[in-house]
Design an enzyme around this catalytic site. Sequence first.
Site, PDB file in Angstrom:
ATOM      1  N   GLY A  15       0.831  -1.214   0.000  1.00 40.02           N
ATOM      2  CA  GLY A  15       0.000   0.000   0.000  1.00 40.02           C
ATOM      3  C   GLY A  15       0.854   1.247   0.000  1.00 40.02           C
ATOM      4  N   CYS A  42       3.603  -8.567   2.703  1.00 43.91           N
ATOM      5  CA  CYS A  42       3.429  -9.319   1.454  1.00 43.91           C
ATOM      6  C   CYS A  42       4.742  -9.945   0.989  1.00 43.91           C
ATOM      7  CB  CYS A  42       2.861  -8.384   0.385  1.00 43.91           C
ATOM      8  SG  CYS A  42       2.769  -9.142  -1.223  1.00 43.91           S
ATOM      9  N   ILE A 177      -4.953 -18.720   5.402  1.00 37.55           N
ATOM     10  CA  ILE A 177      -3.532 -18.808   5.758  1.00 37.55           C
ATOM     11  C   ILE A 177      -3.264 -20.158   6.430  1.00 37.55           C
ATOM     12  CG2 ILE A 177      -1.693 -17.801   7.172  1.00 37.55           C
ATOM     13  CD1 ILE A 177      -2.832 -15.060   6.628  1.00 37.55           C
ATOM     14  N   ASP A 302      -3.996  -2.884   5.192  1.00 42.00           N
ATOM     15  CA  ASP A 302      -4.488  -3.715   6.290  1.00 42.00           C
ATOM     16  C   ASP A 302      -4.722  -2.949   7.587  1.00 42.00           C
ATOM     17  OD1 ASP A 302      -4.173  -5.758   4.499  1.00 42.00           O
ATOM     18  OD2 ASP A 302      -2.782  -6.937   5.707  1.00 42.00           O
ATOM     19  N   THR A 310      -3.260  -7.951  -0.620  1.00 40.84           N
ATOM     20  CA  THR A 310      -2.282  -7.074  -1.274  1.00 40.84           C
ATOM     21  C   THR A 310      -2.898  -6.244  -2.411  1.00 40.84           C
ATOM     22  OG1 THR A 310      -0.362  -8.334  -0.626  1.00 40.84           O
ATOM     23  CG2 THR A 310      -0.187  -7.126  -2.700  1.00 40.84           C
ATOM     24  N   ARG A 318      -2.883   3.548  -4.899  1.00 34.58           N
ATOM     25  CA  ARG A 318      -2.846   4.234  -6.200  1.00 34.58           C
ATOM     26  C   ARG A 318      -4.030   5.210  -6.335  1.00 34.58           C
ATOM     27  NH1 ARG A 318       0.596   2.415  -9.974  1.00 34.58           N
ATOM     28  NH2 ARG A 318      -0.738   3.157 -11.659  1.00 34.58           N
ATOM     29  N   ALA A 340      -7.492 -16.505  -4.033  1.00 31.69           N
ATOM     30  CA  ALA A 340      -6.962 -17.845  -4.337  1.00 31.69           C
ATOM     31  C   ALA A 340      -6.363 -18.449  -3.090  1.00 31.69           C
ATOM     32  CB  ALA A 340      -5.900 -17.748  -5.415  1.00 31.69           C
ATOM     33  N   HIS A 436      -9.556 -26.562 -25.669  1.00 28.59           N
ATOM     34  CA  HIS A 436      -9.632 -27.998 -25.440  1.00 28.59           C
ATOM     35  C   HIS A 436      -8.286 -28.659 -25.705  1.00 28.59           C
ATOM     36  CE1 HIS A 436     -11.491 -31.914 -25.112  1.00 28.59           C
ATOM     37  NE2 HIS A 436     -10.807 -32.275 -26.190  1.00 28.59           N
TER      38      HIS A 436
HETATM   39  C1  LIG Z   1       1.086 -15.535   5.856  1.00 22.50           C
HETATM   40  C2  LIG Z   1       0.357 -14.519   5.018  1.00 22.50           C
HETATM   41  C3  LIG Z   1      -0.008 -14.842   3.721  1.00 22.50           C
HETATM   42  C4  LIG Z   1      -0.685 -13.929   2.934  1.00 22.50           C
HETATM   43  N1  LIG Z   1      -1.028 -14.299   1.666  1.00 22.50           N
HETATM   44  C5  LIG Z   1      -1.656 -13.416   0.870  1.00 22.50           C
HETATM   45  C6  LIG Z   1      -1.978 -13.772  -0.482  1.00 22.50           C
HETATM   46  O1  LIG Z   1      -1.729 -14.897  -0.933  1.00 22.50           O
HETATM   47  N2  LIG Z   1      -2.565 -12.830  -1.257  1.00 22.50           N
HETATM   48  C7  LIG Z   1      -2.860 -11.571  -0.787  1.00 22.50           C
HETATM   49  O2  LIG Z   1      -3.391 -10.751  -1.540  1.00 22.50           O
HETATM   50  N3  LIG Z   1      -2.585 -11.211   0.491  1.00 22.50           N
HETATM   51  C8  LIG Z   1      -1.985 -12.104   1.327  1.00 22.50           C
HETATM   52  N4  LIG Z   1      -1.665 -11.736   2.606  1.00 22.50           N
HETATM   53  C9  LIG Z   1      -2.054 -10.385   3.091  1.00 22.50           C
HETATM   54  C10 LIG Z   1      -1.067  -9.315   2.575  1.00 22.50           C
HETATM   55  O3  LIG Z   1       0.234  -9.637   2.973  1.00 22.50           O
HETATM   56  C11 LIG Z   1      -1.482  -7.967   3.116  1.00 22.50           C
HETATM   57  O4  LIG Z   1      -2.819  -7.697   2.765  1.00 22.50           O
HETATM   58  C12 LIG Z   1      -0.608  -6.825   2.550  1.00 22.50           C
HETATM   59  O5  LIG Z   1       0.745  -7.036   2.834  1.00 22.50           O
HETATM   60  C13 LIG Z   1      -1.064  -5.488   3.152  1.00 22.50           C
HETATM   61  O6  LIG Z   1      -0.244  -4.454   2.698  1.00 22.50           O
HETATM   62  P1  LIG Z   1      -0.051  -3.129   3.560  1.00 22.50           P
HETATM   63  O7  LIG Z   1       0.785  -2.224   2.717  1.00 22.50           O
HETATM   64  O8  LIG Z   1      -1.330  -2.656   4.073  1.00 22.50           O
HETATM   65  O9  LIG Z   1       0.762  -3.578   4.885  1.00 22.50           O
HETATM   66  P2  LIG Z   1       2.077  -4.420   5.101  1.00 22.50           P
HETATM   67  O10 LIG Z   1       2.432  -5.222   3.925  1.00 22.50           O
HETATM   68  O11 LIG Z   1       1.865  -5.130   6.385  1.00 22.50           O
HETATM   69  O12 LIG Z   1       3.209  -3.330   5.287  1.00 22.50           O
HETATM   70  C14 LIG Z   1       3.222  -2.458   6.382  1.00 22.50           C
HETATM   71  C15 LIG Z   1       4.658  -2.014   6.624  1.00 22.50           C
HETATM   72  O13 LIG Z   1       4.634  -0.972   7.599  1.00 22.50           O
HETATM   73  C16 LIG Z   1       5.762  -1.132   8.454  1.00 22.50           C
HETATM   74  N5  LIG Z   1       5.433  -0.443   9.718  1.00 22.50           N
HETATM   75  C17 LIG Z   1       4.448  -0.752  10.585  1.00 22.50           C
HETATM   76  N6  LIG Z   1       4.408   0.141  11.600  1.00 22.50           N
HETATM   77  C18 LIG Z   1       5.405   1.042  11.354  1.00 22.50           C
HETATM   78  C19 LIG Z   1       5.865   2.189  12.046  1.00 22.50           C
HETATM   79  N7  LIG Z   1       5.268   2.634  13.153  1.00 22.50           N
HETATM   80  N8  LIG Z   1       6.921   2.862  11.524  1.00 22.50           N
HETATM   81  C20 LIG Z   1       7.532   2.438  10.379  1.00 22.50           C
HETATM   82  N9  LIG Z   1       7.133   1.359   9.684  1.00 22.50           N
HETATM   83  C21 LIG Z   1       6.075   0.683  10.163  1.00 22.50           C
HETATM   84  C22 LIG Z   1       5.890  -2.638   8.614  1.00 22.50           C
HETATM   85  O14 LIG Z   1       7.200  -3.018   9.012  1.00 22.50           O
HETATM   86  C23 LIG Z   1       5.540  -3.112   7.198  1.00 22.50           C
HETATM   87  O15 LIG Z   1       6.703  -3.244   6.402  1.00 22.50           O
HETATM   88  C24 LIG Z   1      -0.993 -12.633   3.444  1.00 22.50           C
HETATM   89  C25 LIG Z   1      -0.613 -12.289   4.745  1.00 22.50           C
HETATM   90  C26 LIG Z   1       0.048 -13.219   5.526  1.00 22.50           C
HETATM   91  C27 LIG Z   1       0.431 -12.854   6.945  1.00 22.50           C
END
Ligand SMILES: Cc1cc2nc3c(=O)[nH]c(=O)nc-3n(C[C@H](O)[C@H](O)[C@H](O)COP(=O)(O)OP(=O)(O)OC[C@H]3O[C@@H](n4cnc5c(N)ncnc54)[C@H](O)[C@@H]3O)c2cc1C
Length: 449
Positions: A15, A42, A177, A302, A310, A318, A340, A436
């Site tokens: 994000g 992710c 998961i 999230d 993701t 975006r 999936a 097919h």
């Molecule tokens: C095991 C597992 C499998 C998954 N499989 C899938 C899948 O197959 N397909 C799918 O679409 N989604 C999947 N997901 C979900 C997906 O990973 C999340 O929806 C996605 O990563 C969310 O993106 P985000 O940018 O919101 O947060 P995140 O990817 O969690 O990124 C947040 C970032 O913020 C940083 N952060 C947090 N607090 C602070 C702070 N105070 N200061 C500085 N940095 C900070 C963290 O270190 C992290 O790097 C899965 C999740 C898990 C746990």
Amino acid sequence: MTFDYDLFVIGAGPGGVSAARLAATHGAKVAIAERDKVGGTCVIHGCIPEKLMAYAASFSHVFEDADEYGWGKVRRRINWQQFMAAKDKAIDHLSQLHIQHLNEAGVELIYGQTKFLDAHTLDVGGRKITSDKILIAVGAEAVKPNIPGIEYAITSREMFELKQQPEHLAIIGSDQIAVKFAGSMNALISKVTLIVRDDNILPGRDQDIRTRVQESMVKNGIPVLCNANIEKIEQVKDDFCLSLSGHNQDTITVNTILNVTNRLPNLNGLDLGKAGVEVRQGAIAVDEYSCTSQKNIFAVGDCTNRPHWTPVAIASGRAFANTVFANQPRTVNLECIPLALSSQPEAATVGLTEAEARDKYGESVRCYRSSFQPLFDSIAQPEHKTLIKLVVDGNSNLVLGAHMVGEYAAEIIECLALAIRKGATKKDFDTTIGIHPSAAEEFFTLKNE
Ligand SMILES: Cc1cc2nc3c(=O)[nH]c(=O)nc-3n(C[C@H](O)[C@H](O)[C@H](O)COP(=O)(O)OP(=O)(O)OC[C@H]3O[C@@H](n4cnc5c(N)ncnc54)[C@H](O)[C@@H]3O)c2cc1C
């Protein structure tokens, strides 16, 4: 008033990175803070390592099938350390690519834990930074249920860092998961037991899919203990003993416990109160344009109450950047999100489940199902069956949902998602010529039950 940046993003997951890059491309002066590795859950602790684990696991079946196809027997034991090292290398590479893309877009990357001092001022690892707009993209973190001894359980994050392959793994959880880990670890030849509090896995998914995936897991040798409550966990020498109540009043001894029951927005330590950002039911409250209760502060991914996937985080990031920095107001359509499961076998789904469709459209709902043997398995695994299902509104003939358990489910359902979003009818499916032989063609020949 002047600020250090036009936009400061907290969190370099999907994000945050997508929003930062696009805002910078639109001409904004942007910085992004990350306290861990660039890529977020992710890339570092979620989708990517899990999919790589599923790929590693898929060889197990391929080796069995190869034997049936005449290749002879292949060694079926993974070198865990070698796989983990290869996975780490792939993840590092992806993380570096994200850093490169941020650099190329002109986004400044700052490492450090970040918190609010006021609505325009942040503390980033002890450094005071001001910004006109701030985007919170801090993701979610695993939380453990309140069970005596739960401290012995690891989360998905630690699972991807295990130095030794677990011999016997208990997985606590019932959602995608949990199911994905169970399938992969079982195929990697760990003994796996899945412990589920409810009466079925995959809550919220179509019942046919839930049943078929669960049956396949059991067929693959995974005990799925449903309606099971964990009373306590105790350490016994190098192992852990789980005492269960409910339908399964049993004790299980394992050497690793993985808890994947819940994930909650990662809001601890952000000091949101100092910025006047409202939190509702544990998540940052946002409007359709990702704006929080403080008009210069936004949130995506999230840490909001949008679905935790993701592509949702990326699309929201975006849309935010286009709305705020390109004067092109954009919202994200959260309907019809395809999902999936890289389980064994794979499953995927888009649109309404049969139960949701019946709630919304009542008696007019028609379901079209087929359970068939894919050609590949006619030699290799004659007992394997693929399940496909279309949910249709009989009045309008619109296809409301498509669900599948079988090889290539994710790729097939992704394509059907476009058709369903664009309003495809059952008649459109019936008049589409299939490829097919393929599994996908079966979606275009479904007859009334
Ligand atoms: C095991 C597992 C499998 C998954 N499989 C899938 C899948 O197959 N397909 C799918 O679409 N989604 C999947 N997901 C979900 C997906 O990973 C999340 O929806 C996605 O990563 C969310 O993106 P985000 O940018 O919101 O947060 P995140 O990817 O969690 O990124 C947040 C970032 O913020 C940083 N952060 C947090 N607090 C602070 C702070 N105070 N200061 C500085 N940095 C900070 C963290 O270190 C992290 O790097 C899965 C999740 C898990 C746990």
